[in-house]
Design an enzyme around this catalytic site. Structure first.
Site, short mmCIF file in Angstrom:
data_model
loop_
_atom_site.label_atom_id
_atom_site.label_comp_id
_atom_site.label_asym_id
_atom_site.label_seq_id
_atom_site.Cartn_x
_atom_site.Cartn_y
_atom_site.Cartn_z
N LYS A 215 -10.89 14.25 -2.98
CA LYS A 215 -9.42 14.35 -3.01
C LYS A 215 -8.79 13.35 -2.04
CE LYS A 215 -9.47 18.82 -2.24
NZ LYS A 215 -10.93 19.05 -2.29
N VAL A 294 -11.40 9.94 9.35
CA VAL A 294 -10.47 11.08 9.35
C VAL A 294 -11.20 12.27 8.71
CG1 VAL A 294 -8.15 11.85 8.60
CG2 VAL A 294 -8.50 9.51 9.24
N ALA A 295 -12.53 12.17 8.58
CA ALA A 295 -13.27 13.26 7.93
C ALA A 295 -13.85 14.20 8.98
CB ALA A 295 -14.35 12.68 7.03
N ARG A 296 -15.03 13.90 9.49
CA ARG A 296 -15.65 14.73 10.51
C ARG A 296 -16.40 13.86 11.50
NH1 ARG A 296 -12.53 17.79 9.49
NH2 ARG A 296 -12.64 19.98 8.91
N ASP A 320 -10.05 10.05 14.16
CA ASP A 320 -9.21 11.26 14.28
C ASP A 320 -10.07 12.46 14.62
OD1 ASP A 320 -6.77 12.78 13.94
OD2 ASP A 320 -7.61 13.52 12.05
N GLU A 325 -14.99 18.62 19.81
CA GLU A 325 -13.53 18.57 19.88
C GLU A 325 -13.00 19.62 20.83
OE1 GLU A 325 -11.79 18.50 15.96
OE2 GLU A 325 -12.73 16.58 15.50
N HIS A 344 -7.40 14.88 16.07
CA HIS A 344 -7.57 15.63 14.81
C HIS A 344 -6.21 16.00 14.20
CE1 HIS A 344 -10.61 18.37 12.52
NE2 HIS A 344 -9.60 18.02 11.74
N LEU A 345 -5.47 14.96 13.88
CA LEU A 345 -4.10 15.15 13.38
C LEU A 345 -3.98 14.97 11.87
CD1 LEU A 345 -1.89 13.27 16.04
CD2 LEU A 345 -2.30 15.73 15.79
N GLY A 346 -5.12 14.73 11.20
CA GLY A 346 -5.07 14.39 9.77
C GLY A 346 -4.22 15.35 8.96
N ALA A 347 -4.35 16.64 9.23
CA ALA A 347 -3.64 17.63 8.40
C ALA A 347 -2.31 18.03 9.03
CB ALA A 347 -4.52 18.87 8.24
N1 LIG Z 1 -8.83 15.05 9.79
C1 LIG Z 1 -8.29 16.04 9.14
O1 LIG Z 1 -7.39 16.69 9.65
C2 LIG Z 1 -8.74 16.35 7.78
C3 LIG Z 1 -10.02 16.12 7.43
N2 LIG Z 1 -10.46 16.42 6.17
C4 LIG Z 1 -11.85 16.13 5.88
O2 LIG Z 1 -11.90 15.09 4.93
C5 LIG Z 1 -13.09 15.18 4.15
C6 LIG Z 1 -12.75 15.05 2.69
O3 LIG Z 1 -11.91 16.11 2.26
P1 LIG Z 1 -11.55 16.26 0.71
O4 LIG Z 1 -11.35 14.92 0.12
O5 LIG Z 1 -10.48 17.26 0.62
O6 LIG Z 1 -12.90 16.87 0.18
P2 LIG Z 1 -13.50 16.69 -1.29
O7 LIG Z 1 -14.52 17.75 -1.43
O8 LIG Z 1 -12.42 16.63 -2.30
O9 LIG Z 1 -14.22 15.28 -1.25
C7 LIG Z 1 -15.41 15.03 -0.58
C8 LIG Z 1 -16.19 14.04 -1.42
O10 LIG Z 1 -17.33 13.64 -0.68
C9 LIG Z 1 -18.36 13.43 -1.61
N3 LIG Z 1 -19.65 13.40 -0.95
C10 LIG Z 1 -20.47 14.42 -0.60
N4 LIG Z 1 -21.59 13.93 -0.04
C11 LIG Z 1 -21.48 12.59 -0.03
C12 LIG Z 1 -22.32 11.53 0.42
N5 LIG Z 1 -23.49 11.78 0.98
N6 LIG Z 1 -21.89 10.27 0.25
C13 LIG Z 1 -20.69 10.01 -0.31
N7 LIG Z 1 -19.87 10.97 -0.77
C14 LIG Z 1 -20.25 12.24 -0.62
C15 LIG Z 1 -18.19 14.57 -2.58
O11 LIG Z 1 -18.82 14.29 -3.81
C16 LIG Z 1 -16.69 14.63 -2.72
O12 LIG Z 1 -16.25 13.87 -3.82
C17 LIG Z 1 -13.72 16.49 4.56
O13 LIG Z 1 -14.69 16.23 5.54
C18 LIG Z 1 -12.58 17.25 5.20
O14 LIG Z 1 -13.05 18.22 6.09
C19 LIG Z 1 -9.64 16.90 5.22
C20 LIG Z 1 -8.34 17.17 5.51
C21 LIG Z 1 -7.78 16.94 6.84
O1 LIG Z 2 -8.71 20.51 6.52
C1 LIG Z 2 -9.52 19.93 7.23
O2 LIG Z 2 -10.70 19.70 6.90
C2 LIG Z 2 -9.14 19.52 8.55
O3 LIG Z 2 -9.90 18.87 9.23
C3 LIG Z 2 -7.85 19.95 9.09
O4 LIG Z 2 -8.15 20.62 10.27
P1 LIG Z 2 -7.04 21.51 11.00
O5 LIG Z 2 -6.69 22.61 10.05
O6 LIG Z 2 -5.89 20.62 11.28
O7 LIG Z 2 -7.71 22.01 12.24
#
Ligand SMILES: NC(=O)C1=CN([C@@H]2O[C@H](COP(=O)(O)OP(=O)(O)OC[C@H]3O[C@@H](n4cnc5c(N)ncnc54)[C@H](O)[C@@H]3O)[C@@H](O)[C@H]2O)C=CC1
Ligand SMILES: O=C(O)C(=O)COP(=O)(O)O
Length: 608
Positions: A215, A294-296, A320, A325, A344-347
């Site tokens: 997504k 911005v993932a983990r 991020d 953390e 960690h401000l992504g969301a």
């Molecule tokens: N920094 C923040 O505040 C935020 C961080 N995130 C993080 O962003 C990341 C993505 O979130 P979404 O897009 O919503 O999740 P999602 O589940 O829609 O997308 C993750 C994608 O990663 C793929 N994937 C899994 N293993 C993989 C690998 N080894 N190599 C390449 N691709 C792989 C999956 O097939 C999937 O398409 C998550 O780690 C989530 O926790 C999400 C929202 C806010």
């Molecule tokens: O939705 C995610 O994966 C996030 O990383 C957002 O984290 P937060 O709810 O802002 O602590």
């Protein structure tokens, strides 16, 4: 494996026969996205159990009142309002791990963001009360899903409401890193005017590799295209068509990291992605690459990133998220002049937080009501229409399980359960997972204090060494009705009621749904027809006049109301089985008199 010990300990005191085999290892649960999973009828089946288990799915464990929800991190007001309209809400932020463990046994649901570690210890401290964990966001790496599943606790998340916010933050970091915005801002505020120091790089025409094309990743790709970048992506599970539709080429991991000028990480943190970015992978990257995360934080070996920044392999990084953390105050990575950081401000946009809060509040409320939310991450996917259609059979499956296990003779362990579904439906059109879960529930709950639901049924069965085999019998006819009958067989066990044995030596019972309610239709080789409600007495006797009357008057004299009665026999004058539905549990004396009745060869009293 933490639950193995309690399960084993509880088995010897069980009334019926199953013994605890060596527990198998924990099931490798694949968190699956649930489309929609209402199970209102399933709730009523559970509530109708004669002896309520320690954890009803609907009412508060504190005694049938409003449920209590603990919120441990700041949640948008609209979500809190929804929760407060339904439950008592305790907002306690910044709890220590110890304080969380102390509180969690007093609540039915827990709502967290990324800052609360919901560990196995938390589930253990909940002592069975916690029924739902709501993750107000996407990443569920801070929740021990296996421990949740073992505890029968549903985990739901809010997977969509912060997607755009995370993607926008990645783009913001990409652009500000390329133009040194944060560094230049700090410099100017420190009274300097350093125009030549902060010459940046352009984005147009550069290659961006999006790693994880889900997504957020695909939204980043869409936006970066608008900036004139060339986008490649790597995601082993992403559909090629979706990538192609927005003009993105899916490539191998090595190709992505070795050709990109910018790499943006968007995959989940799992055992296979942990520290995927390490000395070896940095060495494969183009010299001067720029990385956005911005993932983990755990995706990156932070020591290796520091080395790659110092030796120039990585020109800049924008982070991020961090392994720990908040990161340590003296973190060399955070302090590095070529690193841009945000906490960690992504969301964290007003809009995303309101959206996430509403999304999670609705999911948690639904789950507390007995609906499994569309965003459950540790329960099987059963569409709503399937559940609604199967709901009477859900009750039947549980009753048959409860009944059959009470027919097992003490000391013989149940290991193999065969469930046979007779149906006019093509097997592909009959999703039986919830029925299998309910048979397991019916078999396991009367002989232990384990709480079984659709979340943990397969895990509990596996732990107890119960093998559930499912078979289908395809009948002719219209496929309108999903099932004709369900049979449950226990193989290789002795029965305390010989009449329940089939010709093959299995304990065998069969049931059907009649007028919407479950009926017992077969015991061993004897056809009967008795509604499965209240309690049941099964008697085997030689078929002759007067027996039914004698047994009936014993029960009548003891003030036990007979609700149903049905007799099945092999042939006139041969063996017969009498199935008697009774509202109350007869006194021991009455049961003894039934046993002493001439021509009654054996009998058993069963609680449904
Ligand atoms: N920094 C923040 O505040 C935020 C961080 N995130 C993080 O962003 C990341 C993505 O979130 P979404 O897009 O919503 O999740 P999602 O589940 O829609 O997308 C993750 C994608 O990663 C793929 N994937 C899994 N293993 C993989 C690998 N080894 N190599 C390449 N691709 C792989 C999956 O097939 C999937 O398409 C998550 O780690 C989530 O926790 C999400 C929202 C806010
Ligand atoms: O939705 C995610 O994966 C996030 O990383 C957002 O984290 P937060 O709810 O802002 O602590």
């Amino acid at each position: 494996m933490a639950l193995a010990t309690p399960l084993r300990r509880l088995l010897p005191v069980a009334a019926a026969a199953a013994t605890a085999p060596d527990p198998a290892g924990p099931s490798s649960l694949n968190p699956r996205r649930v489309l929609s999973l209402r199970y209102g009828r399933l709730r009523s089946s559970l509530a109708a159990s004669p002896e309520p288990r320690s954890r009803p799915l609907t009412a508060s464990a504190a005694g049938g009142g409003r449920p209590t929800v603990l919120v441990t991190e700041k949640l948008g007001m609209a979500g809190l309002d929804l929760l407060r309209a339904f439950a008592n809400v305790d907002c306690s932020y910044e709890l220590t791990a110890e304080e969380l463990r102390a509180k969690v046994s007093l609540v039915d649901a827990l709502v967290v963001r990324s800052g609360t570690q919901v560990t196995r210890e938390v589930f253990e401290a909940a002592r069975g009360r916690l029924r739902v964990v709501g993750r107000a966001g996407v990443g569920i790496d801070n929740v021990d899903l296996q421990a949740a599943t073992e505890a029968g606790c549903l985990v739901v998340n809010a997977p969509t409401a912060n997607t755009v916010a995370a993607a926008e933050h990645a783009v913001a970091l990409l652009a500000s890193m390329a133009r040194n915005v944060a560094q230049a801002d700090a410099s100017l505020k420190a009274g300097k005017w350093q125009r030549s120091k902060y010459i940046g790089v352009t984005l147009v025409g550069k290659t961006l590799a999006v790693l994880g094309f889900g997504k957020v990743g695909s939204e980043v790709a869409r936006r970066a295209k608008g900036l004139g970048m060339d986008i490649i992506a790597h995601d082993p599970y992403a559909p090629v068509d979706r990538a192609r539709a927005i003009g993105v080429d899916l490539v191998s991991f090595d190709e992505a990291i070795s050709t990109a000028d910018f790499i943006s990480l968007h995959m989940p943190l799992t055992p296979s992605t942990e520290k995927l970015f390490n000395d070896e992978t940095f060495a494969k990257m183009k010299k001067g690459v720029r990385i956005i995360n911005v993932a983990r934080g755990g995706l990156v070996d932070e020591e290796a990133l520091l080395r790659a920044l110092d030796n120039g392999t990585v020109a800049q990084a924008a982070l991020d998220v961090f392994t720990e953390e908040p990161p340590p105050r003296d973190s060399k990575l955070v302090q590095h002049e070529n690193v841009t950081v945000t906490p960690h401000l992504g969301a964290s946009t007003t809009e995303a937080q309101e959206g996430v809060a509403i999304e999670i509040a609705e999911a948690v409320i639904g789950a507390l009501k007995g609906d499994l939310a569309a965003t459950a991450v540790n329960a099987p996917m059963v569409p709503a229409e399937v559940l609604s259609e199967l709901s009477p059979y859900v009750v039947l499956a549980e009753k048959l399980g409860r009944l059959v296990v009470q027919l097992v003779a003490g000391g013989s362990g149940v290991k193999v359960v065969k469930v046979v579904y007779s149906s006019t439906r093509d097997p592909d059109d009959l999703d039986t997972r919830i029925l299998r879960a309910m048979v397991t529930k019916g078999i396991v709950e009367p002989i232990s204090s384990a709480f079984v639901n659709i979340v943990n049924a397969d895990y509990v069965a596996k732990q107890r060494g119960l093998r559930i085999i499912e078979e289908r019998i395809l009948l002719d006819g219209s496929p309108e009705i999903p099932l004709d009958s369900i049979q449950v067989h226990l193989t290789n066990v002795e029965s305390k009621f010989g009449g329940a044995l089939s010709d093959a030596g299995d304990i065998k019972v069969e049931g059907k749904v009649k007028d919407g309610s479950p009926h017992l239709t077969l015991v061993g080789s004897f056809s009967v027809d008795v509604s499965l409600e209240g309690n049941l007495i099964l008697c085997r006797q030689v078929d002759q006049p007067g027996v039914i009357g004698k047994v009936g008057s014993i029960l009548g004299n003891m003030n036990v109301n007979v609700s149903f009665m049905s007799v099945g026999r092999t042939a006139r004058g041969k063996q017969a089985i009498m199935a008697i539905g009774v509202d109350e549990e007869p006194e021991k004396e009455a049961l003894k008199l039934i046993g002493d009745t001439s021509s009654v060869e054996e009998f058993v009293f069963l609680k449904l």
